[in-house]
Design an enzyme around this catalytic site. Structure first.
Site, PDB file in Angstrom:
ATOM      1  N   LYS A 119       5.745  -8.728  -2.222  1.00  0.00           N
ATOM      2  CA  LYS A 119       6.935  -9.286  -1.567  1.00  0.00           C
ATOM      3  C   LYS A 119       7.809  -9.994  -2.604  1.00  0.00           C
ATOM      4  CE  LYS A 119       4.606  -9.527   2.845  1.00  0.00           C
ATOM      5  NZ  LYS A 119       3.886 -10.282   3.862  1.00  0.00           N
ATOM      6  N   GLN A 126       1.663 -15.955   5.250  1.00  0.00           N
ATOM      7  CA  GLN A 126       0.927 -14.722   4.944  1.00  0.00           C
ATOM      8  C   GLN A 126      -0.408 -14.738   5.679  1.00  0.00           C
ATOM      9  OE1 GLN A 126       1.996 -12.019   3.002  1.00  0.00           O
ATOM     10  NE2 GLN A 126       0.151 -11.061   3.832  1.00  0.00           N
ATOM     11  N   ASP A 152       9.149 -12.813   9.916  1.00  0.00           N
ATOM     12  CA  ASP A 152       8.091 -11.904  10.362  1.00  0.00           C
ATOM     13  C   ASP A 152       8.232 -11.581  11.853  1.00  0.00           C
ATOM     14  OD1 ASP A 152       6.595 -11.002   8.281  1.00  0.00           O
ATOM     15  OD2 ASP A 152       5.053 -12.555   8.384  1.00  0.00           O
TER      16      ASP A 152
END
Ligand code: NAP
Length: 298
Positions: free
Chosen positions: A53, A97, A120
């Site tokens: 990322k 994460q 997200d």
């Protein structure tokens, strides 16, 4: 011959457009977009995902900041960090994460993220808007899959679509997004009876069970489209080496299908690209930039 839905190639094409978009708008915004990534503990796969990322951000010109916390931090401290980032005007997006160590309540932490920074798309406000088919930040893997299908002009409306998996991360948001696009969606899971028969009805079959090589050609209708979300590192035939595979036994399935996603190079790169898109969406919104970002997607 079956079509390979090349997520790697599409993601690079989109990234180039995102890079130009940032370049052309950063003078107006007076800064580039900012993404904060919170990682807790030492899960090695998470380390690889976070690095990917970070690299993708730097390719398109997003400033990424990684907060790598030790697993002995307290839930409260992570909540405080999230609150601080919520108030930070230079941060457009943030993500936690997953997975994180079991002692943390991951859903509670996600609910602390400001929905407009929830790149997200996992905060309950964004999920709620997805249920209502209202515009909001969408989760990255499902959005990546939809864009991959669109890029090859594969129609979703009216198609029988079977999704294997009902997780909050993939199966549920994906099923809702496809339903919102007028697919006829069946969501399946580990308790589904006659999975093989259900899957064989699908025009589009999406495997997100997290089980290596679960789906062979006996699950697949002739001419179907198969999307493989699973990603697993397994031992290769050369004993000292490992290789990646998905939930689909690709070599068995490819001769039967109209189109398929490879592993690696299918859904994975598109997931990262949609994270970039969501971060730029949030930046664009904050600075009232021209809304041409949608034109950059398939
Ligand atoms: P998850 O949370 O473990 O969920 C798996 C789902 O599959 C569950 O709903 C489970 O059913 C169902 N399932 C498990 N075994 C099954 C079986 N034999 N038959 C039918 N359904 C079955 O996993 P996830 O987070 O959704 O991720 C799924 C896979 O995608 C993993 O391999 C993950 O690494 C991968 N992934 C890839 C990307 C990417 O960018 N490529 C992104 C996210 C995830 P129950 O609900 O009944 O337990």
């Amino acid at each position: 011959m079956s079509i390979k839905l090349d997520g790697k190639k599409l993601s690079l094409e989109i990234e180039e457009k995102l890079n130009n978009y940032i370049f052309n708008n950063k003078k107006i915004a007076k800064r580039t977009p900012g993404l904060a990534v919170i990682r807790i503990g030492e899960d090695p796969a998470s380390g690889v995902y976070v690095k990917n990322k970070e690299r993708a951000c730097s390719r398109v010109g997003i400033r990424s900041i990684i907060f790598h916390l030790k697993d002995n931090v307290e839930q409260k401290e992570v909540e405080q960090l999230i609150n601080k980032l919520n108030l930070d005007n230079d941060i457009d997006g943030m993500l936690l994460q997953l997975p994180i160590p079991k002692k943390f309540d991951d859903q509670k932490l996600i609910s602390f993220i400001n929905p407009s920074k929830d790149v997200d798309g996992l905060n309950e406000k964004n999920i709620g808007k997805l249920v209502k088919n209202e515009p909001a930040m969408r989760s990255c893997t499902p959005a990546g899959i939809v864009n991959l299908l669109k890029s090859q002009k594969i129609t979703i409306e009216g198609k029988k679509i079977v999704v294997i998996g009902r997780s909050l991360l993939v199966g549920k948001p994906l099923s809702l997004m496809l339903l919102n696009l007028n697919g006829t969606v069946t969501m399946t899971h580990s308790k589904t009876l006659n999975l093989n028969k259900v899957c064989k009805e699908a025009d589009i079959l999406i495997a997100a069970a997290g089980k290596p090589n679960l789906i062979d050609s006996s699950f697949v209708k002739e001419g179907a489209v198969i999307i493989d979300v699973g990603i697993h590192r397994i031992e290769s035939s050369d004993k000292n080496k490992t290789r990646l595979c998905g939930d689909v036994l690709l070599e068995d399935v490819i001769p039967k299908v109209f189109a398929y996603t490879p592993v690696p190079g299918g859904v994975g790169p598109m997931t990262v690209t949609m994270l970039l898109v969501n971060t730029i969406f949030s930046w664009q919104k904050q600075f009232g930039l021209s809304s041409t970002l949608n034109d950059l997607l398939p």
